[in-house]
Design a protein around this motif. Structure first.
Motif, PDB file in Angstrom:
ATOM      1  N   ARG A  78       1.321   6.057   9.283  1.00  0.00           N
ATOM      2  CA  ARG A  78       1.843   7.236   8.596  1.00  0.00           C
ATOM      3  C   ARG A  78       1.544   8.519   9.357  1.00  0.00           C
ATOM      4  O   ARG A  78       2.319   9.476   9.302  1.00  0.00           O
ATOM      5  N   GLU A  79       0.428   8.550  10.071  1.00  0.00           N
ATOM      6  CA  GLU A  79       0.098   9.734  10.866  1.00  0.00           C
ATOM      7  C   GLU A  79       1.133   9.967  11.953  1.00  0.00           C
ATOM      8  O   GLU A  79       1.456  11.111  12.291  1.00  0.00           O
ATOM      9  N   TYR A 136       0.830  -1.208   0.000  1.00  0.00           N
ATOM     10  CA  TYR A 136       0.000   0.000   0.000  1.00  0.00           C
ATOM     11  C   TYR A 136       0.860   1.252   0.000  1.00  0.00           C
ATOM     12  O   TYR A 136       0.646   2.180  -0.783  1.00  0.00           O
ATOM     13  N   TRP A 137       1.860   1.296   0.857  1.00  0.00           N
ATOM     14  CA  TRP A 137       2.744   2.459   0.932  1.00  0.00           C
ATOM     15  C   TRP A 137       3.503   2.682  -0.375  1.00  0.00           C
ATOM     16  O   TRP A 137       3.864   3.801  -0.708  1.00  0.00           O
ATOM     17  N   ARG A 179      -4.984  -0.737   4.800  1.00  0.00           N
ATOM     18  CA  ARG A 179      -4.936   0.698   4.509  1.00  0.00           C
ATOM     19  C   ARG A 179      -5.198   1.523   5.771  1.00  0.00           C
ATOM     20  O   ARG A 179      -4.565   2.568   5.984  1.00  0.00           O
ATOM     21  N   ILE A 180      -6.102   1.041   6.617  1.00  0.00           N
ATOM     22  CA  ILE A 180      -6.367   1.730   7.881  1.00  0.00           C
ATOM     23  C   ILE A 180      -5.114   1.724   8.756  1.00  0.00           C
ATOM     24  O   ILE A 180      -4.713   2.747   9.315  1.00  0.00           O
ATOM     25  N   GLU A 223       6.375   6.261   3.999  1.00  0.00           N
ATOM     26  CA  GLU A 223       6.253   5.991   2.564  1.00  0.00           C
ATOM     27  C   GLU A 223       7.579   6.254   1.856  1.00  0.00           C
ATOM     28  O   GLU A 223       7.971   5.504   0.958  1.00  0.00           O
ATOM     29  N   ASP A 280      -2.398   3.958   7.207  1.00  0.00           N
ATOM     30  CA  ASP A 280      -2.667   5.384   7.418  1.00  0.00           C
ATOM     31  C   ASP A 280      -2.369   5.791   8.860  1.00  0.00           C
ATOM     32  O   ASP A 280      -1.819   6.878   9.109  1.00  0.00           O
TER      33      ASP A 280
END
Length: 269
Positions: free
Chosen positions: A48-49, A29-30, A41-42, A55, A45
């Motif tokens: 990543r927050e 995904y990244w 994906r959840i 990424e 994300d």
């Protein structure tokens, strides 16, 4: 044949757990891939927050792989690659890079993830002169990996052993070192060891990783650069040594920024 393939696909699909995130799918995904699920994906994300640079790290690790394989297949003349912990196919996979330079290259991929198994056909493309094979096996059983790889690779000739981002999934550091030693022991003189893993050198990355581990997914251990360095003991490190992956022989004219993934390439004497 079609019925057999369909049954194999169904068997692989039945083993895929979509209730918890999975590192290979999140990494996919990244890197902009599509072989992932909402749970991945959840989690990606959320990671990543906390660690916004993740990424960049993921994509930088792939560029490092491309540079390392290009060097080995080109200047160093390696024609055999054992890539353990393959992950999901994205772009410029090992066989694609190696066979662009040397079409006769032989590549063995190793993984034990059912989704990777499902996508094995995407990996099992090869130049007509070379070979690309996939082994469904566990990193914790290195002797079995070597035994099966010997059916494709000639261990009397140099082999590039690749452990890219996989050793962090071995929880015990002593076990991780033992696995590396046992794999390296099977390599003939003139072979190469290529590796990277994420490090514990950034507080936000450690926080994000802990949050990911708490989801119930298979944990990943962030280790110190010094711990990663022990994987290379007894080998001849190529310049510039074990460094942040973007700093390993960057492309001419580029100005890379270091990230918290370290790796290196070393030769077995």
């Amino acid at each position: 044949m079609a019925d057999s393939q369909s049954t194999s696909d169904q068997d692989a699909l039945s083993k895929i757990d979509t209730s918890v995130p999975h590192s290979a799918r999140i990494w996919n995904y990244w890197m902009g891939g599509k072989d992932n699920y909402e749970v991945d994906r959840i989690a990606g994300d959320a990671y990543r927050e906390v660690a916004p640079n993740i990424e960049t790290m993921a994509r930088g690790s792939r560029h490092y792989l491309i540079r390392a394989v290009t060097l080995m297949a080109g200047e160093l003349g390696i024609r055999q690659f054992l890539d353990i912990g393959t992950g999901l196919p994205t772009y410029d996979n090992t066989h694609q890079v190696a066979q662009r330079i040397a079409p006769e290259s032989r590549i063995v991929y190793v993984d034990n993830d059912p989704l990777v198994l499902r996508h094995a056909q995407a990996l099992l493309t090869s130049s007509s002169e070379g070979v690309t094979e996939y082994i469904d096996a566990d990193l914790r059983e290195p002797e079995k990996i070597i035994e099966r790889a010997e059916k494709v690779l000639d261990f009397d000739k140099p082999v590039a052993l690749m452990l890219m981002g996989i050793l962090g999934h071995i929880q015990g550091y002593d076990e991780a070192k033992s696995i590396v030693r046992r794999l390296q022991a099977a390599l003939p003189s003139g072979s190469y060891f290529v590796h990277y893993d994420s490090t514990d050198t950034d507080a936000s990355l450690k926080e994000a990783q802990q949050g990911y581990d708490d989801t119930g997914a298979i944990p990943y251990v962030l280790r110190t650069p010094q711990q990663l360095g022990a994987y290379y003991e007894g080998l001849e490190l190529l310049e510039p040594g074990i460094v942040s992956c973007p700093l390993w022989r960057p492309e001419s004219g580029s100005t890379p920024e270091p990230t918290d993934i370290y790796g290196g390439v070393a030769r077995k004497r």
